[in-house]
Design an enzyme around this catalytic site. Structure first.
Site, PDB file in Angstrom:
ATOM      1  N   HIS A   1      -6.900  -4.588  10.513  1.00 26.87           N
ATOM      2  CA  HIS A   1      -6.663  -4.407   9.082  1.00 26.87           C
ATOM      3  C   HIS A   1      -5.364  -5.088   8.643  1.00 26.87           C
ATOM      4  O   HIS A   1      -4.433  -5.261   9.431  1.00 26.87           O
ATOM      5  CB  HIS A   1      -6.707  -2.930   8.660  1.00 26.87           C
TER       6      HIS A   1
ATOM      7  N   ASP B   1       0.814  -1.211   0.000  1.00 24.25           N
ATOM      8  CA  ASP B   1       0.000   0.000   0.000  1.00 24.25           C
ATOM      9  C   ASP B   1       0.852   1.269   0.000  1.00 24.25           C
ATOM     10  O   ASP B   1       2.067   1.214   0.180  1.00 24.25           O
ATOM     11  CB  ASP B   1      -0.951   0.006   1.210  1.00 24.25           C
TER      12      ASP B   1
ATOM     13  N   ASN C   1      -7.192  -2.485  14.559  1.00 22.88           N
ATOM     14  CA  ASN C   1      -8.563  -2.768  14.143  1.00 22.88           C
ATOM     15  C   ASN C   1      -8.643  -4.010  13.250  1.00 22.88           C
ATOM     16  O   ASN C   1      -9.669  -4.262  12.636  1.00 22.88           O
ATOM     17  CB  ASN C   1      -9.158  -1.551  13.418  1.00 22.88           C
TER      18      ASN C   1
ATOM     19  N   GLU D   1      -9.449  -1.754   5.661  1.00 24.02           N
ATOM     20  CA  GLU D   1     -10.079  -1.382   6.920  1.00 24.02           C
ATOM     21  C   GLU D   1     -11.311  -2.254   7.177  1.00 24.02           C
ATOM     22  O   GLU D   1     -11.820  -2.898   6.248  1.00 24.02           O
ATOM     23  CB  GLU D   1     -10.480   0.099   6.857  1.00 24.02           C
TER      24      GLU D   1
HETATM   25  P1  PGA Z   1       2.568  -1.325  12.728  1.00 23.12           P
HETATM   26  O1  PGA Z   1       1.348  -1.270  11.709  1.00 23.12           O
HETATM   27  O2  PGA Z   1       3.475  -2.419  12.231  1.00 23.12           O
HETATM   28  O3  PGA Z   1       3.204   0.009  12.639  1.00 23.12           O
HETATM   29  O4  PGA Z   1       1.992  -1.646  14.069  1.00 23.12           O
HETATM   30  C1  PGA Z   1       0.735  -2.449  11.331  1.00 23.12           C
HETATM   31  C2  PGA Z   1      -0.480  -2.146  10.471  1.00 23.12           C
HETATM   32  O5  PGA Z   1      -1.184  -1.174  10.751  1.00 23.12           O
HETATM   33  O6  PGA Z   1      -0.735  -2.905   9.530  1.00 23.12           O
END
Ligand code: PGA
Length: 264
Positions: free
Chosen positions: A139, A67, A137, A144
């Site tokens: 994701h 992404d 959450n 999302e």
């Molecule tokens: P993080 O993000 O590795 O910074 O915790 C993970 C994500 O949101 O997919």
């Protein structure tokens, strides 16, 4: 699903690096799906170390990132382009022309751009090994909650929780992106193998829902229950809310005994 329980972030990173390095060695022309965020940083550090110490060769590998924030140029310090170059690509020998990251500056026909990204993945032969983190959450990528479990690469509006989690990275409120281009859940499920890394207590609820909860678009990572070859590598804090930890340890022992190739 394999659930590998590790003590802490360092152990998670080392185990993930062992698997990725093994996959690159056994298939030098591998197609990697890569993730950004704080979680895979340790994995990338380990891979750089293996590249330097043992000549791990990325010269025939291809990569597709999950992404990128919409409206953020590759040169922006918080862009995922910048993150990947800073934390991996500038330290290993992956050819630039085989590195793919969605373009956050795309405008106009988003669907055509995203279809092109999907086409590039399939022209490369599909993703062999997809690295994932997980959001609080649930994701994966920027899929999302309530993302279609069959979704493909597309423009996606970020959730309030994701915007809150990323706000500290941007100087002003108005600079904080509200959308992203992300591979879909269907895109992720098409990869041949998935490694999801999770560390820290803030991920415990999402990890438990993803592994032991029902499959639901409310928790995107729960879609991984439909994947044939997914390995969760998680530390003690992220495993905190799992109910079947003893069973996962037993599965791992039996896998080591009877089908150790699944762990290589
Ligand atoms: P993080 O993000 O590795 O910074 O915790 C993970 C994500 O949101 O997919």
């Amino acid at each position: 699903m394999l659930v590998v329980l590790k003590r802490d972030y360092e152990e998670v990173s080392r185990e993930a690096a062992r698997i990725v390095a093994g996959a690159v060695r056994s298939k030098p022309e591998i197609v990697l799906g890569l993730a950004t965020g704080s979680t895979p940083l340790g994995l990338y550090k380990e891979l750089i170390a293996v590249h330097r110490a043992e000549n791990l060769d990325f010269s025939r590998a291809t990569s597709f990132n999950l992404d990128e924030y919409l409206g953020i140029a590759p040169s922006h310090p918080q862009s995922y382009h910048h993150f990947m170059h800073q934390n991996l690509f500038s330290h290993v020998n992956m050819p630039r022309e085989r590195i793919h990251i969605p373009d956050g500056t795309v405008s106009g026909d988003y669907d055509a751009y995203c279809a092109g990204y999907e086409q590039a993945i399939s022209s490369a032969g599909g993703i062999d090994l997809q690295i994932l983190g997980i959001g609080r959450n649930g994701h994966i990528g920027f899929n999302e909650p309530t993302s279609s479990l069959a979704s493909r690469t597309r423009l996606k509006a970020l959730s309030r929780e994701t915007i809150e989690d990323s706000r500290h990275l941007f100087a002003t409120e108005s600079e904080m992106p509200k959308c992203a281009i992300t591979m879909g859940i269907g895109t992720i499920l098409d990869s041949r193998r998935v490694l999801l890394l999770a560390c820290g207590r803030s991920k415990a609820a999402a990890v438990a829902k993803a592994i032991e909860g029902p499959i639901t678009s409310s928790v995107s990572a729960s879609a991984l229950q439909m994947h044939r070859d997914v390995t969760f590598i998680i530390d003690e804090e992220a495993a905190y809310s799992l109910k079947q930890r003893d069973y996962y340890r037993h599965v791992l022992e039996m896998t080591q005994l009877f089908t150790p190739e699944r762990l290589s």
